[in-house]
Design a protein around this motif. Structure first.
Motif, PDB file in Angstrom:
ATOM      1  N   THR A  99      38.575  41.205  38.826  1.00 45.42           N
ATOM      2  CA  THR A  99      38.596  42.652  38.573  1.00 45.42           C
ATOM      3  C   THR A  99      39.399  42.959  37.311  1.00 45.42           C
ATOM      4  O   THR A  99      39.004  43.820  36.527  1.00 45.42           O
ATOM      5  CB  THR A  99      39.168  43.432  39.773  1.00 45.42           C
ATOM      6  OG1 THR A  99      40.327  42.759  40.234  1.00 45.42           O
ATOM      7  CG2 THR A  99      38.174  43.565  40.890  1.00 45.42           C
ATOM      8  N   ALA A 100      40.508  42.217  37.132  1.00 44.34           N
ATOM      9  CA  ALA A 100      41.299  42.444  35.921  1.00 44.34           C
ATOM     10  C   ALA A 100      40.482  42.085  34.686  1.00 44.34           C
ATOM     11  O   ALA A 100      40.446  42.831  33.700  1.00 44.34           O
ATOM     12  CB  ALA A 100      42.581  41.626  35.970  1.00 44.34           C
ATOM     13  N   ALA A 101      39.804  40.930  34.768  1.00 42.65           N
ATOM     14  CA  ALA A 101      38.995  40.496  33.622  1.00 42.65           C
ATOM     15  C   ALA A 101      37.849  41.476  33.378  1.00 42.65           C
ATOM     16  O   ALA A 101      37.552  41.832  32.240  1.00 42.65           O
ATOM     17  CB  ALA A 101      38.443  39.103  33.872  1.00 42.65           C
ATOM     18  N   LEU A 102      37.256  41.946  34.465  1.00 37.85           N
ATOM     19  CA  LEU A 102      36.140  42.894  34.324  1.00 37.85           C
ATOM     20  C   LEU A 102      36.626  44.180  33.682  1.00 37.85           C
ATOM     21  O   LEU A 102      35.997  44.728  32.782  1.00 37.85           O
ATOM     22  CB  LEU A 102      35.524  43.211  35.689  1.00 37.85           C
ATOM     23  CG  LEU A 102      34.714  42.102  36.352  1.00 37.85           C
ATOM     24  CD1 LEU A 102      34.206  42.551  37.710  1.00 37.85           C
ATOM     25  CD2 LEU A 102      33.547  41.699  35.481  1.00 37.85           C
ATOM     26  N   GLN A 103      37.779  44.636  34.163  1.00 41.17           N
ATOM     27  CA  GLN A 103      38.304  45.894  33.639  1.00 41.17           C
ATOM     28  C   GLN A 103      38.664  45.750  32.164  1.00 41.17           C
ATOM     29  O   GLN A 103      38.314  46.568  31.340  1.00 41.17           O
ATOM     30  CB  GLN A 103      39.523  46.315  34.463  1.00 41.17           C
ATOM     31  CG  GLN A 103      39.988  47.730  34.219  1.00 41.17           C
ATOM     32  CD  GLN A 103      41.200  47.780  33.328  1.00 41.17           C
ATOM     33  OE1 GLN A 103      41.853  46.766  33.082  1.00 41.17           O
ATOM     34  NE2 GLN A 103      41.493  48.937  32.806  1.00 41.17           N
ATOM     35  N   GLU A 104      39.330  44.626  31.877  1.00 40.09           N
ATOM     36  CA  GLU A 104      39.778  44.405  30.499  1.00 40.09           C
ATOM     37  C   GLU A 104      38.574  44.271  29.565  1.00 40.09           C
ATOM     38  O   GLU A 104      38.531  44.859  28.492  1.00 40.09           O
ATOM     39  CB  GLU A 104      40.620  43.133  30.447  1.00 40.09           C
ATOM     40  CG  GLU A 104      41.380  42.982  29.157  1.00 40.09           C
ATOM     41  CD  GLU A 104      42.187  41.694  29.135  1.00 40.09           C
ATOM     42  OE1 GLU A 104      42.175  41.042  28.099  1.00 40.09           O
ATOM     43  OE2 GLU A 104      42.809  41.373  30.158  1.00 40.09           O
ATOM     44  N   THR A 105      37.584  43.507  30.022  1.00 41.32           N
ATOM     45  CA  THR A 105      36.446  43.267  29.143  1.00 41.32           C
ATOM     46  C   THR A 105      35.527  44.465  29.081  1.00 41.32           C
ATOM     47  O   THR A 105      34.840  44.668  28.107  1.00 41.32           O
ATOM     48  CB  THR A 105      35.654  42.037  29.609  1.00 41.32           C
ATOM     49  OG1 THR A 105      35.327  42.219  30.977  1.00 41.32           O
ATOM     50  CG2 THR A 105      36.447  40.770  29.435  1.00 41.32           C
TER      51      THR A 105
ATOM     52  N   TYR B  73      51.146  36.099  39.490  1.00 46.52           N
ATOM     53  CA  TYR B  73      52.270  36.365  38.600  1.00 46.52           C
ATOM     54  C   TYR B  73      52.233  35.388  37.421  1.00 46.52           C
ATOM     55  O   TYR B  73      52.399  35.781  36.265  1.00 46.52           O
ATOM     56  CB  TYR B  73      53.569  36.232  39.397  1.00 46.52           C
ATOM     57  CG  TYR B  73      54.820  36.331  38.557  1.00 46.52           C
ATOM     58  CD1 TYR B  73      55.254  37.571  38.084  1.00 46.52           C
ATOM     59  CD2 TYR B  73      55.547  35.192  38.226  1.00 46.52           C
ATOM     60  CE1 TYR B  73      56.388  37.660  37.299  1.00 46.52           C
ATOM     61  CE2 TYR B  73      56.681  35.271  37.450  1.00 46.52           C
ATOM     62  CZ  TYR B  73      57.098  36.510  36.977  1.00 46.52           C
ATOM     63  OH  TYR B  73      58.211  36.595  36.192  1.00 46.52           O
ATOM     64  N   LEU B  74      51.972  34.122  37.743  1.00 42.80           N
ATOM     65  CA  LEU B  74      51.921  33.106  36.678  1.00 42.80           C
ATOM     66  C   LEU B  74      50.726  33.317  35.751  1.00 42.80           C
ATOM     67  O   LEU B  74      50.771  32.946  34.574  1.00 42.80           O
ATOM     68  CB  LEU B  74      51.867  31.699  37.286  1.00 42.80           C
ATOM     69  CG  LEU B  74      53.124  31.275  38.066  1.00 42.80           C
ATOM     70  CD1 LEU B  74      52.913  29.940  38.745  1.00 42.80           C
ATOM     71  CD2 LEU B  74      54.340  31.205  37.139  1.00 42.80           C
ATOM     72  N   LEU B  75      49.669  33.904  36.296  1.00 39.92           N
ATOM     73  CA  LEU B  75      48.476  34.160  35.468  1.00 39.92           C
ATOM     74  C   LEU B  75      48.572  35.481  34.695  1.00 39.92           C
ATOM     75  O   LEU B  75      47.627  35.883  34.018  1.00 39.92           O
ATOM     76  CB  LEU B  75      47.230  34.205  36.358  1.00 39.92           C
ATOM     77  CG  LEU B  75      46.709  32.867  36.873  1.00 39.92           C
ATOM     78  CD1 LEU B  75      45.678  33.090  37.965  1.00 39.92           C
ATOM     79  CD2 LEU B  75      46.093  32.053  35.750  1.00 39.92           C
ATOM     80  N   HIS B  76      49.706  36.175  34.865  1.00 38.76           N
ATOM     81  CA  HIS B  76      49.962  37.455  34.189  1.00 38.76           C
ATOM     82  C   HIS B  76      48.926  38.516  34.548  1.00 38.76           C
ATOM     83  O   HIS B  76      48.538  39.332  33.708  1.00 38.76           O
ATOM     84  CB  HIS B  76      50.009  37.286  32.662  1.00 38.76           C
ATOM     85  CG  HIS B  76      50.998  36.274  32.207  1.00 38.76           C
ATOM     86  ND1 HIS B  76      52.348  36.475  32.326  1.00 38.76           N
ATOM     87  CD2 HIS B  76      50.839  35.042  31.679  1.00 38.76           C
ATOM     88  CE1 HIS B  76      52.984  35.405  31.870  1.00 38.76           C
ATOM     89  NE2 HIS B  76      52.093  34.510  31.482  1.00 38.76           N
ATOM     90  N   VAL B  77      48.471  38.486  35.772  1.00 39.73           N
ATOM     91  CA  VAL B  77      47.544  39.549  36.209  1.00 39.73           C
ATOM     92  C   VAL B  77      48.392  40.772  36.543  1.00 39.73           C
ATOM     93  O   VAL B  77      49.451  40.636  37.158  1.00 39.73           O
ATOM     94  CB  VAL B  77      46.717  39.094  37.441  1.00 39.73           C
ATOM     95  CG1 VAL B  77      45.835  40.212  37.956  1.00 39.73           C
ATOM     96  CG2 VAL B  77      45.877  37.884  37.070  1.00 39.73           C
ATOM     97  N   SER B  78      47.927  41.947  36.123  1.00 38.94           N
ATOM     98  CA  SER B  78      48.753  43.145  36.296  1.00 38.94           C
ATOM     99  C   SER B  78      48.983  43.437  37.781  1.00 38.94           C
ATOM    100  O   SER B  78      48.212  43.009  38.646  1.00 38.94           O
ATOM    101  CB  SER B  78      48.079  44.341  35.630  1.00 38.94           C
ATOM    102  OG  SER B  78      47.013  44.779  36.436  1.00 38.94           O
ATOM    103  N   PHE B  79      50.036  44.221  38.019  1.00 38.70           N
ATOM    104  CA  PHE B  79      50.437  44.524  39.399  1.00 38.70           C
ATOM    105  C   PHE B  79      49.295  45.179  40.158  1.00 38.70           C
ATOM    106  O   PHE B  79      48.988  44.814  41.301  1.00 38.70           O
ATOM    107  CB  PHE B  79      51.671  45.443  39.367  1.00 38.70           C
ATOM    108  CG  PHE B  79      52.146  45.853  40.728  1.00 38.70           C
ATOM    109  CD1 PHE B  79      52.821  44.959  41.547  1.00 38.70           C
ATOM    110  CD2 PHE B  79      51.897  47.133  41.212  1.00 38.70           C
ATOM    111  CE1 PHE B  79      53.247  45.331  42.814  1.00 38.70           C
ATOM    112  CE2 PHE B  79      52.316  47.510  42.479  1.00 38.70           C
ATOM    113  CZ  PHE B  79      52.998  46.608  43.279  1.00 38.70           C
ATOM    114  N   MET B  80      48.651  46.147  39.490  1.00 39.63           N
ATOM    115  CA  MET B  80      47.594  46.912  40.166  1.00 39.63           C
ATOM    116  C   MET B  80      46.468  45.985  40.639  1.00 39.63           C
ATOM    117  O   MET B  80      46.035  46.047  41.782  1.00 39.63           O
ATOM    118  CB  MET B  80      47.042  47.962  39.213  1.00 39.63           C
ATOM    119  CG  MET B  80      46.120  48.938  39.906  1.00 39.63           C
ATOM    120  SD  MET B  80      45.531  50.180  38.788  1.00 39.63           S
ATOM    121  CE  MET B  80      44.255  49.317  37.924  1.00 39.63           C
TER     122      MET B  80
END
Lengths: 809, 225
Positions: free
Chosen positions: A679-685, A773-780
């Motif tokens: 989801t983070a990657a999808l949102q970012e991209t 946390y290690l992958l730096h995925v945001s808190f949300m």
């Protein structure tokens, strides 16, 4: 031996089928999942290779040219090269261009906002005396803004085609026609190198290099220019190619009042005789008469709104005539005005509150207000006898619609057809005056020599560089681009990698308008996308592989524990340890081999690629080694005599429950990390057009990976719960006999499962949190992944438990 | 008190049907001790299951004090069993992970306060000769006789009217068997009904009536002891 193994397998039909289903799932879903992860990555890579490269690769600017918004947000608005202050000389540009690694180096010098020739609009001769009151407007799509002041014509009669009786203060010189001068509009003029620009854009700008021929008596325009040049000290001519596909918002509101007036009365007021031309009176008298005429009774009144936009051209317009049916036509007779040596330069827009929604404030109030510092420059024809230059339109150009590649932005920085939309969805466009908050596109181009003349010795604001020898935007291309960028950086320039740029929608807060959305450009997004998806792919592959191997290990431990009781019986019957082990091993090998054959058939049916069979075979080999190891491993058990006070059943059945907890914990980690990272990657991209394309192309692949993981976890846990219940069949018989209702039995078992299943899931989620946390995925997105994983697994467990039968009798 | 009317039951075996109970009628009076004997596979346990509402027969029904067991819902039947019937099994059916005390209180685990149940369980166990040090032990650590006494205590925890025993002495040595017979007798002397399934005629001999189940028939000529 085979016979006894076979009979056992046949006898335990249900257990055998479950085990087979589980093994087939592992041998099929894992290669499939890994393949999907690889597929997603190659889709990303090929999309970027195909669409990642724009029109040019590097943007070179003088040191310290980056705006605050670029530094803070890493994005630039359309036409972001406009309104520059220069910094490169033509010699410097030529030096950069000479580098053999550079295929094209196209300079841009933003010169300012210039006006072209003003043409006239002729009013119709009506049957009755009429008063025409007019006002020009421009619009940004949100509001209309008056252009100049309103004017009035009062028409009396037409004596003959050469003599028309009317009065006005809007016309400096009288004529046989009532002609309104079109409003003053200003357009961005940009200097380019025709040859390099053509290399970049494919547009032919060669007309800029053709000599100007003024001695053409048959061409009134040429004659007029010649005359002007002679009158103003023969200034240099700035040749301009005007853009012919621009929409220039100009509107006219015309109020027509029919009057009942006598021409004789007003001739007298003007101190003129019958037959004399009214416009020959002095301007003061005409103004008085117009005031007097305001008091006359209006017989009939009508208001006409006319859209003149399609007739507007930046530097060379169209003369118009309005007929008595209020239709516009191209006029044969017209007047031309135009103070082309007066121009404005504007500063770049200053965006504030970059930490939240970028805000643009009004710098100079007015109609329309100016959002940039605007400074008037040049010399007016009205006051000077010598001019520094004269603008002359020598041709037109029309930028190719960029989106042969809509995904990667080709931010040429000067041609963007910039449009913004308000929150209500209304489209906003630049107005015809300098200072609009929407960065204006170049409406005309001229030569670098003209730029030197107007802007000085270092007129070039930026150089767009295209690297030689790049076919597709891949890793090798990126390295090549970075090599040239590093070289230019060493020379002290500001260098941005533009290759892989893509559009991104930005929300701005514009004073006086509100929230506005604009398509901006993120520089170098393809590189970021590649990194994001590479990370994602790595995480998916790693987790999926771990899950697969550990799942198998857990499953085999589970099976080994299941065999413990039978082993005891066989020992009592006199079987040797080796014989027992052999029987158990053969059974497992047989099951695994049948499962592998079945998964090969499924993969064949799915038309899977050869490496997938390899992965399945690899997993089979791993299973064989693992089962051999596990069956050889001896365990010493201590018989307990005192009951545990808490969780006694869980502790007693731990040999079954712990492997299931392992599977659940792993599933929790896999699902949480995958969902969060995805989801983070999808949102970012998805912030960019290229990212969105990639998201759409890989969405179902990613979903299928998540489904595969959930499926494996479901099979593992379901099978475990089934076996656990089978082992405890007599327990449930007893519960039923002693009078526990089905609900009580369900509740009793559900409580027990809830304890170990929730503990396992929570443990898995704790590991997942660390991984995120290690992958730096945001808190949300971490919370999103963790909670989704929890919900999916909790529902799965609830369904498995709920659908079991507790009627053991 | 318990009336079985026209009970028939058959089981499928491959493609054929085996009739295990054939129009069986039986009346058991309150306070009586009834033993059902018969060879292995004659349907004794099936009859017990039908009698206690655990297995609906193909035909016929079972009345408990004029209440038709098979007209009751699942929940009512469970409540009935919990309150009125105590079970003792040949293999004890003690949960291996619960202590002796916890095994005893199981039938009323979700009905009453634990403390109250523990007190009652302790009294029952002591009365059956299970001493306090064994209360926290796991069943696996007990002898066969001790296990059966614990199972008996579990059957009595809800104070049932009827005690149903399926081969209760099958896994016991002679000494323990005699002890168990004493316990059963004292229970019966309290006016409780005993239904015993066994093929040990020595144990059956202690009952008021013995029925022989053979070829699906409960032999009508009762053997009064």
């Amino acid at each position: 031996m085979i016979r006894i193994v076979w009979r056992r397998l046949v006898h335990r039909k249900m257990a055998t089928m479950t085990m087979l289903a589980a093994l087939i799932s592992v041998y099929t879903l894992i290669p499939f999942g890994l393949f999907q992860a690889k597929e997603a990555k190659s889709t990303v890579d090929s999309s970027i290779e195909k669409y990642g490269r724009g029109t040019y690769d590097l943007l070179v600017r003088p040191a310290s040219s980056r705006t605050q918004v670029e530094k803070t947000l890493g994005v630039v608005e359309e036409n972001y090269i406009g309104d520059g202050k220069g910094g490169f000389s033509i010699a410097e540009w030529k030096r950069i261009k000479a580098d053999p690694l550079i295929e094209a180096a196209a300079p841009v010098a933003s010169l300012g906002y210039f006006r072209g020739k003003q043409f006239s609009l002729e009013l119709p001769f009506l049957e009755n005396p009429s008063r025409f009151t007019y006002q020009f407007y421009t619009s940004d799509g949100y509001k209309n803004y008056p252009l100049g002041s309103s004017g009035t014509f009062v028409y009396f009669e037409q004596l003959d085609p050469g003599t028309t009786q009317y009065v006005t203060t809007a016309q400096r010189f009288g004529s046989a026609a009532m002609m309104i001068e079109m409003p003053e509009n200003y357009y961005l003029l940009v200097a380019i190198d025709p040859e390099s620009e053509q290399q970049l854009t494919g547009i032919d700008f060669s007309k800029l290099e053709e000599p100007l021929e003024l001695d053409r008596p048959q061409d009134p325009k040429a004659m007029m220019l010649k005359m002007t040049l002679e009158n103003y000290g023969n200034p240099p001519v700035v040749k301009v190619l005007q853009r012919d596909d621009l929409n220039i918002p100009v509107f006219l509101r015309l109020q027509v009042d029919t009057l009942e007036v006598s021409i004789e009365k007003y001739l007298r007021s003007l101190h003129l005789q019958q037959g004399q031309w009214m416009m020959s009176a002095s301007p003061e008298k005409i103004a008085e008469v117009l005031k007097e005429l305001k008091k006359e009774r209006v017989v009939q009144s009508k208001t006409i709104d006319l859209d003149l936009s399609k007739f507007q051209k930046p530097f060379d317009g169209t003369a118009l005539i309005l007929n008595d049916q209020w239709q516009l036509n191209v006029a044969q007779r017209y007047s031309i005005g135009g103070d082309t040596s007066v121009y404005y330069v504007a500063s770049k827009i200053v965006y504030q509150h970059l930490d939240s929604i970028p805000t643009i404030h009004i710098v100079q109030p007015g109609e329309p207000p100016s959002y940039k510092q605007v400074e008037k420059r040049g010399v007016s024809m009205a006051t000077a006898t010598k001019l520094p230059f004269i603008i002359e339109q020598v041709g037109t150009f029309s930028p190719k619609k960029e989106p042969s590649n809509k995904l990667a932005s080709s931010p040429l920085g000067i041609y963007g057809g910039m449009e913004a939309t308000t929150e209500e969805g209304r489209t906003l466009t630049p107005t015809t005056v300098p200072g609009s908050f929407i960065p204006a596109p170049a409406s005309g181009v001229t030569t670098l020599e003209a730029a030197e003349l107007i802007k000085g010795k270092k007129p070039i604001d930026a150089i767009r560089v295209r690297i030689a020898g790049i076919k597709k935007y891949d890793e090798a291309a990126r390295r090549k681009i970075e090599q040239v960028a590093a070289k230019l950086l060493k020379q002290g320039y500001e260098v941005d990698v533009v290759a892989g740029a893509s559009f991104k929608e930005m929300t701005l807060d514009v004073e006086g308008i509100g929230k506005v959305k604009e398509p901006w450009t993120t520089l170098g997004v393809a590189q970021r996308l590649t990194h994001t998806w590479n990370d994602m792919s790595l995480v998916t592959t790693f987790l999926f592989s771990c899950f697969a191997l550990l799942w198998l290990a857990m499953r085999l431990v589970f099976e080994k524990n299941l065999l413990a009781l039978e082993n005891e019986y066989l020992t009592l019957l006199g079987w040797r340890e080796g014989q027992i082990r052999k029987r158990n091993a053969i059974e497992q090998y047989l099951l695994m081999t049948v499962a592998l054959a079945a998964s090969f058939s499924i993969l064949y049916g799915l038309d899977a690629a050869l490496p997938l069979y390899g992965v399945a075979a690899g997993l089979w080999m791993f299973s064989i080694v693992l089962v051999t190891f596990l069956l050889h491993r001896k365990e010493e058990r201590k018989e307990r005599t005192i009951a545990y006070r808490r969780f006694s059943s869980i502790r007693y059945y731990r040999r079954w429950i712990v492997p299931m907890m392992g599977i659940l914990s792993l599933a929790a980690v896999l699902l949480a990390v995958q969902i969060a990272a995805l989801t983070a990657a999808l949102q970012e991209t998805a912030e960019t057009a290229l990212g969105e394309y990639i998201r759409n192309a890989t969405f179902w692949v990613q979903i299928s990976i998540i489904l595969s993981s959930t499926g494996l976890a479901a099979i593992g846990v379901s099978e475990g719960v089934h076996t656990l219940l089978s082992e405890r069949k007599s327990e449930f018989q007893m519960y039923e006999m002693i009078g526990w209702t089905r609900r009580t039995r369900l509740w009793h078992f559900a409580k027990e499962i809830a304890v170990w299943a929730l503990s396992a899931i929570i443990l898995g989620l704790a590991f997942a949190s660390l991984a995120l946390y290690l992958l730096h995925v945001s808190f949300m997105w971490s919370v999103m992944g963790l909670s989704s994983s929890f919900v999916i697994l909790a529902i799965m467990i609830a369904v498995i438990v709920w659908t079991r039968h507790f009627d053991a009798v | 008190m318990i009336r079985l009317e026209n009970i028939s039951q058959s089981f499928k075996h491959h493609s054929s049907k085996i009739k295990i109970l054939n129009h069986v009628d039986l009346v058991i009076q309150q306070g009586s001790w009834v033993s059902i004997v018969g060879p292995s596979g004659s349907g004794k346990s099936t009859l017990l299951k039908i009698m206690t509402g655990l297995l609906k027969p193909d035909t016929g029904t079972v009345y408990y004090r004029d209440l038709d067991l098979y007209r009751m819902g699942e929940r009512e039947k469970s409540d009935f069993r919990r309150r009125h019937i105590g079970f003792v099994f040949q293999d004890f059916k003690l949960l291996p992970y619960y202590s002796v005390l916890d095994n005893v209180i199981l039938p009323l685990y979700y009905d009453k306060k634990k403390q109250e149940l523990y007190e009652k369980a302790k009294m029952l166990l002591l009365s059956l000769g299970i001493q306090e040090p064994l209360f926290s032990r796991l069943p696996n650590d007990l002898s066969g006789g001790e296990k059966q006494r614990v199972a008996f205590a579990r059957a009595l925890i809800a104070d049932p009217d009827v005690l149903v025993c399926d081969e209760p002495t099958g896994n016991l040595d002679r000494e323990n068997r005699d002890h168990m017979i004493e316990i059963l007798r004292s229970f019966n002397q309290q006016g409780k009904t005993m239904i015993l399934v066994t093929h040990d005629m020595e144990v059956a001999a202690h009952s008021n009536c013995i029925y022989l189940l053979k070829d699906g028939l409960l032999l009508p000529n009762e053997v009064n002891v």
